[in-house]
Design a protein around this motif. Structure first.
Motif, PDB file in Angstrom:
ATOM      1  N   UNK A   4       0.770  -1.362  -0.063  1.00  0.00           N
ATOM      2  CA  UNK A   4       0.174   0.084  -0.046  1.00  0.00           C
ATOM      3  C   UNK A   4       0.846   1.157  -0.075  1.00  0.00           C
ATOM      4  N   UNK A   5       1.839   1.322   1.090  1.00  0.00           N
ATOM      5  CA  UNK A   5       2.851   2.316   0.813  1.00  0.00           C
ATOM      6  C   UNK A   5       3.613   2.552  -0.124  1.00  0.00           C
ATOM      7  N   UNK A   6       4.122   1.650  -0.770  1.00  0.00           N
ATOM      8  CA  UNK A   6       5.013   1.699  -2.161  1.00  0.00           C
ATOM      9  C   UNK A   6       3.941   2.189  -3.211  1.00  0.00           C
ATOM     10  N   UNK A   7       2.815   1.747  -3.211  1.00  0.00           N
ATOM     11  CA  UNK A   7       1.865   2.301  -4.377  1.00  0.00           C
ATOM     12  C   UNK A   7       1.703   3.802  -4.170  1.00  0.00           C
ATOM     13  N   UNK A   8       1.802   4.291  -3.053  1.00  0.00           N
ATOM     14  CA  UNK A   8       1.429   5.620  -2.885  1.00  0.00           C
ATOM     15  C   UNK A   8       2.510   6.498  -3.359  1.00  0.00           C
ATOM     16  N   UNK A   9       3.985   5.866  -3.302  1.00  0.00           N
ATOM     17  CA  UNK A   9       5.059   6.517  -4.109  1.00  0.00           C
ATOM     18  C   UNK A   9       4.608   6.825  -5.505  1.00  0.00           C
ATOM     19  N   UNK A  10       4.463   5.690  -6.131  1.00  0.00           N
ATOM     20  CA  UNK A  10       3.922   5.572  -7.454  1.00  0.00           C
ATOM     21  C   UNK A  10       2.811   6.504  -7.808  1.00  0.00           C
ATOM     22  N   UNK A  11       1.771   6.601  -6.758  1.00  0.00           N
ATOM     23  CA  UNK A  11       0.570   7.567  -7.201  1.00  0.00           C
ATOM     24  C   UNK A  11       1.027   8.821  -7.058  1.00  0.00           C
ATOM     25  N   UNK A  12       2.091   9.367  -6.034  1.00  0.00           N
ATOM     26  CA  UNK A  12       2.481  10.737  -6.050  1.00  0.00           C
ATOM     27  C   UNK A  12       3.435  11.085  -7.250  1.00  0.00           C
ATOM     28  N   UNK A  13       4.103  10.162  -7.872  1.00  0.00           N
ATOM     29  CA  UNK A  13       4.939  10.360  -8.875  1.00  0.00           C
ATOM     30  C   UNK A  13       4.144  11.154 -10.303  1.00  0.00           C
ATOM     31  N   UNK A  14       2.738  10.599 -10.256  1.00  0.00           N
ATOM     32  CA  UNK A  14       1.995  11.195 -11.374  1.00  0.00           C
ATOM     33  C   UNK A  14       0.905  12.298 -10.643  1.00  0.00           C
ATOM     34  N   UNK A  15       1.263  12.574  -9.305  1.00  0.00           N
ATOM     35  CA  UNK A  15       0.419  14.018  -9.088  1.00  0.00           C
ATOM     36  C   UNK A  15      -0.936  13.759  -8.414  1.00  0.00           C
ATOM     37  N   UNK A  16      -1.158  12.421  -8.062  1.00  0.00           N
ATOM     38  CA  UNK A  16      -2.285  12.264  -7.357  1.00  0.00           C
ATOM     39  C   UNK A  16      -2.338  12.766  -5.932  1.00  0.00           C
ATOM     40  N   UNK A  17      -3.265  13.642  -5.584  1.00  0.00           N
ATOM     41  CA  UNK A  17      -3.296  14.151  -4.387  1.00  0.00           C
ATOM     42  C   UNK A  17      -2.265  15.224  -3.994  1.00  0.00           C
ATOM     43  N   UNK A  18      -1.712  15.654  -5.234  1.00  0.00           N
ATOM     44  CA  UNK A  18      -0.418  16.743  -5.043  1.00  0.00           C
ATOM     45  C   UNK A  18      -1.081  17.944  -5.722  1.00  0.00           C
ATOM     46  N   UNK A  19      -0.378  19.186  -5.187  1.00  0.00           N
ATOM     47  CA  UNK A  19      -0.787  20.374  -5.623  1.00  0.00           C
ATOM     48  C   UNK A  19      -0.295  20.439  -7.307  1.00  0.00           C
ATOM     49  N   UNK A  20      -1.149  21.116  -8.176  1.00  0.00           N
ATOM     50  CA  UNK A  20      -0.904  21.212  -9.443  1.00  0.00           C
ATOM     51  C   UNK A  20      -2.107  20.550 -10.185  1.00  0.00           C
ATOM     52  N   UNK A  21      -2.302  21.140 -11.521  1.00  0.00           N
ATOM     53  CA  UNK A  21      -3.262  20.560 -12.311  1.00  0.00           C
ATOM     54  C   UNK A  21      -2.890  18.890 -12.708  1.00  0.00           C
ATOM     55  N   UNK A  22      -3.696  17.955 -13.026  1.00  0.00           N
ATOM     56  CA  UNK A  22      -3.255  16.656 -13.585  1.00  0.00           C
ATOM     57  C   UNK A  22      -2.588  16.928 -14.879  1.00  0.00           C
ATOM     58  N   UNK A  23      -3.075  17.834 -15.835  1.00  0.00           N
ATOM     59  CA  UNK A  23      -2.313  18.165 -16.939  1.00  0.00           C
ATOM     60  C   UNK A  23      -0.810  18.454 -16.965  1.00  0.00           C
ATOM     61  N   UNK A  24      -0.396  19.009 -15.961  1.00  0.00           N
ATOM     62  CA  UNK A  24       0.985  19.323 -15.775  1.00  0.00           C
ATOM     63  C   UNK A  24       1.644  18.136 -15.225  1.00  0.00           C
ATOM     64  N   UNK A  25       0.963  17.263 -14.510  1.00  0.00           N
ATOM     65  CA  UNK A  25       1.604  16.089 -14.131  1.00  0.00           C
ATOM     66  C   UNK A  25       1.851  15.027 -15.331  1.00  0.00           C
ATOM     67  N   UNK A  26       0.717  15.145 -16.168  1.00  0.00           N
ATOM     68  CA  UNK A  26       0.688  14.241 -17.298  1.00  0.00           C
ATOM     69  C   UNK A  26       2.011  14.328 -18.149  1.00  0.00           C
ATOM     70  N   UNK A  27       2.506  15.698 -18.187  1.00  0.00           N
ATOM     71  CA  UNK A  27       3.921  15.651 -19.069  1.00  0.00           C
ATOM     72  C   UNK A  27       4.942  15.177 -18.462  1.00  0.00           C
ATOM     73  N   UNK A  28       4.818  14.819 -17.285  1.00  0.00           N
ATOM     74  CA  UNK A  28       5.945  14.041 -16.365  1.00  0.00           C
ATOM     75  C   UNK A  28       6.114  12.752 -17.144  1.00  0.00           C
ATOM     76  N   UNK A  29       5.042  12.302 -17.569  1.00  0.00           N
ATOM     77  CA  UNK A  29       5.236  10.740 -18.130  1.00  0.00           C
ATOM     78  C   UNK A  29       6.301  10.552 -19.380  1.00  0.00           C
TER      79      UNK A  29
END
Length: 344
Positions: free
Chosen positions: A285-310
Motif C-alpha cells: 500500500x505504501x509503495x503504491x502511494x509513491x507511484x501515485x504521487x509520482x503522477x501527481x495524485x493528491x498533489x498540488x498542481x493540475x493533472x495536465x501538468x503532471x501528465x507531462x511528466x510521463x
C-alpha cells in the motif's frame, strides 16, 4: 414524505476506498445491528475480509490493459461482481435479490428494504460507481452515500444536490446498472478459511498471466509516451492513476481484515501467515502511494501538468519499480497463505 435510515454504519473513507467493499459491508452491518463495540468491530472486519479479499482477486490482466480506457477495464469488473457478491452473501448468510436498470418493480423493492432499515447496494452506469441508498421519498427520489462526503471527492453519480450530506438522485433509474437488495437470513455456506483458500487458487492462476510484467513493461517503453498530445498524456495519466488506486485500495482492505483473525489467536502456522500478510499488504500500500504521487495524485498542481511528466523516463521508472515491488510482495503473500492454510 421522505424516509431515511438514521443509524447507517459509518461509511468507510480514508484507506478503505473501494466503494464496492464500503457499500456492501455497510449494508450487511445495518442488517445485523450487532450490539457491543468489540463484537461490532470484529464482524465489520470479517465482512471486510470476505468482500475485500474477493475484490482483490478480480483479474484485470491482459496484454494491453494499461493502454485501454478505464471504462473498458471496468467491463471486466462488471462480469465478475455478481459472482463476488454471491460469495460474500453466502459467507454472511443472506439471500439477495438483484435488480437491473429499467426494472419497474425496482423502486418498490428498494422502498421495502429501506422500510426494513436495510440500505441498498447500487451500482451506477457511469464509471461503474457503487453507492449506498439509505432513503427515498414518495416522488421517487433516492438518497444515500456516495463517498463525496470525505476522501473521494466529487461523485460521478452527478446528483442534483446534497441534503444533510446525503446525495439526492431523482434520475437514478436512468443511471442504474444494478442494485442488490438483502433478503432473508440463511445458514452461511462459507467460512473464513474457505474464502482464503479460494483466494489462494485464484492468485495462483493470476500468476500465470504476467499482470505486473505487462504493467512494468508498458511504463518502461518510450514509444507509449513519446509523440503524445497533452490530451493523450492526460488520458494515460488518469488511466495509470486509476489502476494504482485500485491496487492501493485492495491491499488496504485486505490488510485491515487480518486484524480480527489475529485477535486473541493462539500462535500457529495460520496466525503466522496472517501476520505476514498484514505486513506485506501495508508495505505494498505504501509503495503504491509513491507511484501515485509520482503522477501527481493528491498533489498540488493540475493533472495536465503532471501528465507531462510521463515523458520523463526517470519518473516512469519509479512507477515501474513500484509495480515490480508489488509483484514480489504478492508472490510472498501467496506463499505465506499457502503455508498457513493449505495442508502440507
Amino acid at each position: 414524505m421522505k424516509k431515511i435510515i438514521e443509524d447507517v454504519v459509518s461509511f468507510p473513507n480514508g484507506c478503505e476506498t473501494v466503494r464496492f467493499t464500503a457499500c456492501l459491508v455497510s449494508m450487511l452491518m445495518c442488517a445485523r445491528k450487532e450490539t457491543g463495540e468489540k463484537k461490532h468491530e470484529q464482524l465489520y472486519q470479517r465482512y471486510n475480509l470476505a468482500a475485500g479479499y474477493s475484490f482483490l482477486q478480480i483479474d484485470l490482466s491482459n496484454d494491453g490493459h494499461m493502454a485501454c480506457s478505464w471504462e473498458l477495464a471496468s467491463q471486466k469488473l462488471l462480469q465478475e461482481f455478481d459472482y463476488y457478491i454471491a460469495v460474500v452473501m453466502d459467507f454472511a448468510g443472506y439471500e439477495f435479490d438483484k435488480l437491473d436498470g429499467g426494472q419497474e418493480s425496482a423502486f418498490e423493492k428498494i422502498k421495502a428494504s429501506i422500510d426494513r432499515k436495510i440500505p441498498v447496494l447500487m451500482q451506477l452506469k457511469k464509471e461503474c460507481q457503487w453507492v449506498l441508498v439509505t432513503g427515498y421519498d414518495e416522488e421517487g427520489t433516492l438518497y444515500g452515500l456516495d463517498g463525496s462526503q470525505g476522501y473521494w471527492g466529487a461523485s460521478p453519480a452527478e446528483p442534483s444536490g446534497y441534503e444533510d450530506e446525503l446525495f439526492v438522485l431523482p434520475d437514478w433509474s436512468d443511471k442504474l446498472a444494478h442494485a442488490f437488495v438483502l433478503g432473508k437470513r440463511k445458514e452461511p455456506g462459507l467460512t473464513v478459511d474457505d474464502i482464503i483458500r479460494r483466494g489462494i487458487r485464484i492468485m495462483e492462476r493470476m500468476q500465470e498471466k504476467a499482470f505486473y510484467e505487462n504493467s512494468t513493461a508498458f511504463m518502461r517503453e518510450d514509444s507509449h509516451f513519446t509523440g503524445c498530445t497533452d490530451e493523450e498524456l492526460l488520458r494515460l495519466r488518469d488511466r495509470i492513476s486509476q489502476w494504482i488506486g485500485q491496487a492501493i485500495d485492495q491491499r488496504a482492505v485486505l490488510g485491515w481484515a487480518m486484524d480480527p483473525l489475529l485477535a486473541q489467536a493462539e500462535p500457529s502456522a495460520r496466525t503466522e501467515a496472517l501476520n505476514a500478510v498484514r505486513g506485506l499488504c501495508w508495505t505494498t500500500h505504501d509503495v503504491l502511494w509513491v507511484a501515485w504521487k509520482a503522477i501527481g495524485e493528491y498533489m498540488a498542481g493540475a493533472p495536465i501538468e503532471w501528465a507531462g511528466g510521463l515523458k520523463n523516463k526517470t519518473i516512469r521508472n519509479v512507477i515501474a519499480d513500484c509495480f515490480e515491488i508489488v509483484k514480489r510482495h504478492d508472490e510472498m503473500i501467496l506463499e505465506h497463505l499457502k503455508k498457513g492454510f493449505l495442508p502440507a
